[in-house]
Design an enzyme around this catalytic site. Sequence first.
Site, PDB file in Angstrom:
ATOM      1  N   ALA A   1       1.583 -11.472   7.559  1.00  0.00           N
ATOM      2  CA  ALA A   1       2.283 -12.491   6.767  1.00  0.00           C
ATOM      3  C   ALA A   1       1.816 -12.234   5.268  1.00  0.00           C
ATOM      4  CB  ALA A   1       2.278 -13.966   7.276  1.00  0.00           C
TER       5      ALA A   1
ATOM      6  N   GLY B   1       1.026 -10.868  11.372  1.00  0.00           N
ATOM      7  CA  GLY B   1       2.543 -10.859  11.781  1.00  0.00           C
ATOM      8  C   GLY B   1       2.865  -9.332  11.969  1.00  0.00           C
TER       9      GLY B   1
ATOM     10  N   GLU C   1       2.452  -8.800  15.502  1.00  0.00           N
ATOM     11  CA  GLU C   1       3.334  -9.691  16.169  1.00  0.00           C
ATOM     12  C   GLU C   1       4.858  -9.201  15.988  1.00  0.00           C
ATOM     13  OE1 GLU C   1       2.040 -13.266  13.948  1.00  0.00           O
ATOM     14  OE2 GLU C   1       1.453 -13.933  15.980  1.00  0.00           O
TER      15      GLU C   1
ATOM     16  N   GLU D   1      -6.000 -13.308  12.135  1.00  0.00           N
ATOM     17  CA  GLU D   1      -5.809 -14.594  11.683  1.00  0.00           C
ATOM     18  C   GLU D   1      -7.090 -15.331  11.694  1.00  0.00           C
ATOM     19  OE1 GLU D   1      -3.676 -13.108  13.647  1.00  0.00           O
ATOM     20  OE2 GLU D   1      -1.714 -13.294  12.947  1.00  0.00           O
TER      21      GLU D   1
HETATM   22  C1  HXC Z   1      -0.247 -10.202   0.924  1.00  0.00           C
HETATM   23  C2  HXC Z   1      -1.610  -8.294   1.068  1.00  0.00           C
HETATM   24  C3  HXC Z   1      -1.689  -8.419   2.608  1.00  0.00           C
HETATM   25  C4  HXC Z   1      -1.102  -9.723   3.194  1.00  0.00           C
HETATM   26  C5  HXC Z   1      -2.577  -6.648   2.063  1.00  0.00           C
HETATM   27  N1  HXC Z   1      -2.249  -7.259   0.873  1.00  0.00           N
HETATM   28  N2  HXC Z   1      -2.458  -7.539   3.055  1.00  0.00           N
HETATM   29  N3  HXC Z   1      -0.815  -9.172   0.355  1.00  0.00           N
HETATM   30  N4  HXC Z   1      -0.556 -10.461   2.295  1.00  0.00           N
HETATM   31  N5  HXC Z   1      -1.130  -9.816   4.220  1.00  0.00           N
HETATM   32  C6  HXC Z   1      -2.272  -6.612  -0.455  1.00  0.00           C
HETATM   33  C7  HXC Z   1      -3.573  -6.643  -0.942  1.00  0.00           C
HETATM   34  O1  HXC Z   1      -3.854  -7.650  -1.476  1.00  0.00           O
HETATM   35  C8  HXC Z   1      -3.577  -5.725  -2.139  1.00  0.00           C
HETATM   36  O2  HXC Z   1      -2.890  -6.037  -3.102  1.00  0.00           O
HETATM   37  C9  HXC Z   1      -2.639  -4.542  -1.367  1.00  0.00           C
HETATM   38  O3  HXC Z   1      -2.211  -5.367  -0.446  1.00  0.00           O
HETATM   39  C10 HXC Z   1      -3.454  -3.363  -0.938  1.00  0.00           C
HETATM   40  O4  HXC Z   1      -4.420  -3.845  -0.046  1.00  0.00           O
HETATM   41  P1  HXC Z   1      -5.903  -3.744  -0.046  1.00  0.00           P
HETATM   42  O5  HXC Z   1      -6.585  -4.733   0.564  1.00  0.00           O
HETATM   43  O6  HXC Z   1      -6.416  -3.304  -1.530  1.00  0.00           O
HETATM   44  O7  HXC Z   1      -5.890  -2.434   0.972  1.00  0.00           O
HETATM   45  P2  HXC Z   1      -7.410  -1.894   1.796  1.00  0.00           P
HETATM   46  O8  HXC Z   1      -8.638  -1.988   1.201  1.00  0.00           O
HETATM   47  O9  HXC Z   1      -7.111  -0.401   2.300  1.00  0.00           O
HETATM   48  O10 HXC Z   1      -7.309  -2.905   2.837  1.00  0.00           O
HETATM   49  C11 HXC Z   1      -6.222  -2.984   3.882  1.00  0.00           C
HETATM   50  C12 HXC Z   1      -6.167  -4.156   5.035  1.00  0.00           C
HETATM   51  C13 HXC Z   1      -6.468  -5.447   3.984  1.00  0.00           C
HETATM   52  C14 HXC Z   1      -7.665  -4.242   5.873  1.00  0.00           C
HETATM   53  C15 HXC Z   1      -5.142  -4.286   5.588  1.00  0.00           C
HETATM   54  O11 HXC Z   1      -5.412  -5.288   3.050  1.00  0.00           O
HETATM   55  C16 HXC Z   1      -6.398  -6.772   4.720  1.00  0.00           C
HETATM   56  O12 HXC Z   1      -7.246  -7.208   5.434  1.00  0.00           O
HETATM   57  N6  HXC Z   1      -5.090  -7.345   4.770  1.00  0.00           N
HETATM   58  C17 HXC Z   1      -5.103  -8.770   5.219  1.00  0.00           C
HETATM   59  C18 HXC Z   1      -4.657  -8.646   6.850  1.00  0.00           C
HETATM   60  C19 HXC Z   1      -4.494  -9.908   7.317  1.00  0.00           C
HETATM   61  O13 HXC Z   1      -5.339 -10.789   7.344  1.00  0.00           O
HETATM   62  N7  HXC Z   1      -3.421 -10.043   8.128  1.00  0.00           N
HETATM   63  C20 HXC Z   1      -3.112 -11.449   8.672  1.00  0.00           C
HETATM   64  C21 HXC Z   1      -2.448 -12.295   7.586  1.00  0.00           C
HETATM   65  S1  HXC Z   1      -1.809 -13.872   8.579  1.00  0.00           S
HETATM   66  P3  HXC Z   1      -3.453  -6.013  -4.758  1.00  0.00           P
HETATM   67  O14 HXC Z   1      -2.420  -6.750  -5.426  1.00  0.00           O
HETATM   68  O15 HXC Z   1      -4.814  -6.585  -4.488  1.00  0.00           O
HETATM   69  O16 HXC Z   1      -3.650  -4.596  -4.742  1.00  0.00           O
HETATM   70  C22 HXC Z   1      -0.659 -13.547   9.601  1.00  0.00           C
HETATM   71  C23 HXC Z   1       0.109 -14.887  10.360  1.00  0.00           C
HETATM   72  C24 HXC Z   1       1.251 -14.602  10.873  1.00  0.00           C
HETATM   73  O17 HXC Z   1       0.057 -12.473   9.466  1.00  0.00           O
HETATM   74  C25 HXC Z   1       1.923 -15.642  11.282  1.00  0.00           C
HETATM   75  C26 HXC Z   1       3.679 -15.583  11.345  1.00  0.00           C
HETATM   76  C27 HXC Z   1       4.281 -15.753  10.225  1.00  0.00           C
END
Ligand code: HXC
Length: 260
Positions: free
Chosen positions: A68, A111, A114, A134
């Site tokens: 998400a 997400g 999921e 998460e």
């Molecule tokens: C918004 C995101 C994002 C996310 C990545 N980006 N994941 N933006 N929401 N979930 C953005 C980063 O901010 C960055 O933007 C760009 O994508 C590239 O990501 P990087 O982090 O620079 O890439 P990398 O170093 O290769 O790392 C990849 C990654 C990391 C390991 C996937 O991005 C990460 O940990 N992302 C979050 C993953 C996460 O926690 N997902 C769960 C979310 S909660 P900029 O602008 O900085 O370049 C969830 C709840 C669901 O999903 C509930 C149901 C709706």
Amino acid sequence: MGNRNDRYIVASIRENVGWIRLNRPEVLNALNLQLISELVAVLTEMDRDENVRCMVITGNEKAFAAGADIPEMAEASSVEMLIQDQLAEWDRLRKLTKPLIAAVSGYALGGGCELAMACDLIVASETAVFGQPEILLGVIPGAGGTQRLTRAVGKVRAMEMVLTGRSMTAREALQVGLINRVVPPELLEAEAMNLAKKIAQQPPVAVRLAKQAVLKAMDMTLENGLDYEQKLFYFLFSTEDQKEGMRAFVEKRKPRFQGK
Ligand code: HXC
């Protein structure tokens, strides 16, 4: 397909397969509200389109979806989350009657994982990474992660992933039964398309009921599930495709299914 004007989704139909690409690569296909609502709308449209027999959701080589959209929800209050109720949109995925395949390359996190698990089959490239991180953000999965992951891989593995945020490689995911197959990245789309075409060739009413029956196995007792299956099985004897399928076998020819 009608006149769609999507921002984050690219959709097309070929050979009775609806092909949907999540297209927000600059943020690893982070699932913001607009993307989810476009995705659900196109899937709903395809589900009603008799030219479509199976749908595939894919992303790009680096990400299926990294979850998400974190900035979008970071400052929201519980009440805002409740009123916005974005998960109501996700719930509509459960109502889709046609098989859905996730073709996953790169990150399928939160997400994203999921969404893949909400699909009926998952094909992955060797680069795929599945996880529910998460907990690292101070929350828990909200779109089925604690439920579908546990059913797919069992309690102890799901616990480890959900409690520590550790992700799984594609090989590991295959080994524990989370996904159907793993292929080299360059073969992912062809593999997903072949699987989708194989399903698209089957009699659609039987496919629809087969999907329903397998999904019911997840939340019915065995006895109720067996009863349910029997009713659907008997029902299929009122379809032309059943007559055609069985007659073709008897006459030693290929069946021509009409979807009736
Ligand atoms: C918004 C995101 C994002 C996310 C990545 N980006 N994941 N933006 N929401 N979930 C953005 C980063 O901010 C960055 O933007 C760009 O994508 C590239 O990501 P990087 O982090 O620079 O890439 P990398 O170093 O290769 O790392 C990849 C990654 C990391 C390991 C996937 O991005 C990460 O940990 N992302 C979050 C993953 C996460 O926690 N997902 C769960 C979310 S909660 P900029 O602008 O900085 O370049 C969830 C709840 C669901 O999903 C509930 C149901 C709706």
